[in-house]
Motif scaffolding. Structure first.
Motif: not given
Lengths: 180, 285
Positions: A160-161, A137-138, A133-134, A157-158, A155, A163-168
């Motif tokens: 915010g979530a 998104v990536f 899933k990550q 998905t919010s 997706t 952005k956080a997922s992509y950043h990580l």
């Protein structure tokens, strides 16, 4: 042909096939590459691409254009990819995610219908280490350059979530690239 | 039966504990208290009656410091903090080098090459990483690709067979043709003679009409009875009855506003929740 026109013509029996052909021609590459990046293998991507468009054929009549047509298509394609990978994991008779990741990674090494220098292959291998899933998104953000809002529509998905997922994901990929 | 406690048999143990370093810090604590008390008394401009003992035995008399102790104290402290200009998080590499060589000599342990040189950076990276997970700076998140990834050109490494997309169209066309031809040209084979079918249809129609008439007549008569009964009721009685009833519609009573699905529900939901995507961010194994 504009999406609106495609949808209008699809609703008319006489122009239905022509409208669908136009839709496939317009979006087939986007959908194929989105799938290919997830499943790596061309044959699998080919099967799934066709499955996606067959699903579109059966359901486009009910599509009410509340969402953008391409986000709806991406949604179907993403779903197909996740289901496919999930089935593949189940078929491997093990709960270890690495098995599928290794299999896909091996396909990268085999190099069938794959080009690119060492760093590009390594980047793809790093991506395969991410949860599906990550990775999905990536890919949409990094390669397809969709906005978070668009990915959010696809997706559910919010932002915010996402952005956080992509950043990580970026952090993890960079860590992998450094350590390998 | 009570047994007598023999003190001689008891070991002499001190059951009381003190805070760590208590005695070491006690002199300075006393010194501090004394100084505070002295200052308070002076500030309050009191006759210092209760501090008479302090006045008699001044701090200088109790605790003696070496000459120029306080003058040199700051310099002493500074001399014990190497590389003071560095960030407190950064490690003293020269001290680590000594430590490394000491460990290597005495215990035979070795570390990878340049381990300690790169250690501070790795620690800082870990610190930054842990801070990221604690509080997310969305401006920073927008610029996620600032490191190695930004230096790698975005390239599609996947190839496709020649004329793949052209063939893809043809394949789909064939599927459509097959589907349409099967739906249009479906032939039905008559297994039952036509006279039997017509008779069955006629019998079913008669039965349906009879059932319909019976149902209509029974409901009409019952509704007529209801109308007559309601006519006997006064408006006040009806209003009183309605007030007592909960006239709000339940979900089952509500007429369906729309039975159509939303676009996102037409196909299977993709179902990636926020929690899902963040849990998925556990990362590379």
């Amino acid at each position: 042909m504009e999406d609106k026109q495609i949808l209008e013509q699809f609703r008319i029996a006489e122009t239905r096939t022509a409208a669908f052909n136009a839709l496939v021609k317009k979006y087939q590459q986007k959908i194929y590459w989105h799938i290919r990046k997830m499943v790596i293998d061309h044959d699998d991507a080919d099967d799934l691409t066709q499955e996606v468009f067959i699903k579109v054929w059966h359901n486009l009549g009910e599509f009410r254009a509340e969402a953008q047509l391409y986000t709806w298509l991406y949604r179907i394609a993403s779903n197909e990819c996740l289901n496919f990978l999930s089935k593949k994991k189940r078929a491997s008779l093990t709960s270890i995610d690495d098995v599928v990741a290794n299999e896909l990674s091996q396909k990268l090494d085999e190099g069938v219908l794959i080009s690119g220098d060492e760093i590009q292959i390594k980047l793809q291998k790093a991506l395969l280490r991410l949860p599906d899933k990550q990775r999905l998104v990536f890919n949409m953000k990094y390669y397809d350059e969709l906005t978070y809002q668009e990915i959010s529509e696809i997706t559910g998905t919010s932002e915010g979530a996402l952005k956080a997922s992509y950043h990580l994901a970026v952090k993890k990929i960079e860590e992998y690239l450094i350590s390998n | 039966m009570e047994s007598k406690i023999n003190l001689q048999n008891l070991t002499r143990e001190n059951i009381f504990q003190i805070p760590e370093q208590y005695f070491a810090s006690l002199p300075s604590a006393i010194q501090k208290r004394l100084a505070e008390a002295s200052n308070t008394a002076l500030n309050n401009d009191k006759p210092l009656l209760e501090y008479s003992a302090i006045e008699e035995t001044t701090i200088d008399h109790i605790f003696i410091t070496p000459s120029d102790y306080f003058e040199n104290l700051y310099q002493k402290i500074q001399s014990k903090i190497p590389n003071q200009s560095d960030s407190p998080i950064k490690l003293n590499l020269s001290a680590l080098d000594g430590f490394e060589s000491e460990l290597g000599n005495k215990h035979g342990h070795t570390v990878p090459e340049n381990y300690f040189e790169t250690l501070p950076n790795r620690i800082m990276a870990r610190v930054a990483s842990s801070e990221t997970t604690k509080s997310l700076d969305f401006e920073e998140l927008d610029n996620a690709e600032s490191g190695i990834l930004a230096s790698i050109p975005k390239q599609n490494i996947f190839q496709i067979p020649d004329n793949y997309f052209e063939k893809l169209n043809i394949q789909l066309d064939e599927d459509d043709v097959i589907e349409e031809s099967t739906s249009e040209k479906t032939k039905s084979i008559r297994l039952i003679p036509s006279w039997v079918r017509y008779t069955t249809v006629a019998a079913a129609s008669v039965l349906l009409l009879m059932t319909g008439y019976w149902f209509y007549s029974s409901t009409t008569s019952s509704s007529q009875e209801c109308t007559e009964l309601l006519c006997n009721l006064t408006d006040e009685e009806i209003l009183h009855y309605l007030e007592k009833q909960d006239t709000r519609l339940t979900t089952t009573q509500m007429p369906a506003i729309s039975t159509k699905h939303t676009d996102s529900e037409i196909v299977d939901p993709i179902d990636i929740s926020d929690e899902d995507i963040l849990n998925a961010a556990e990362g590379i194994e």
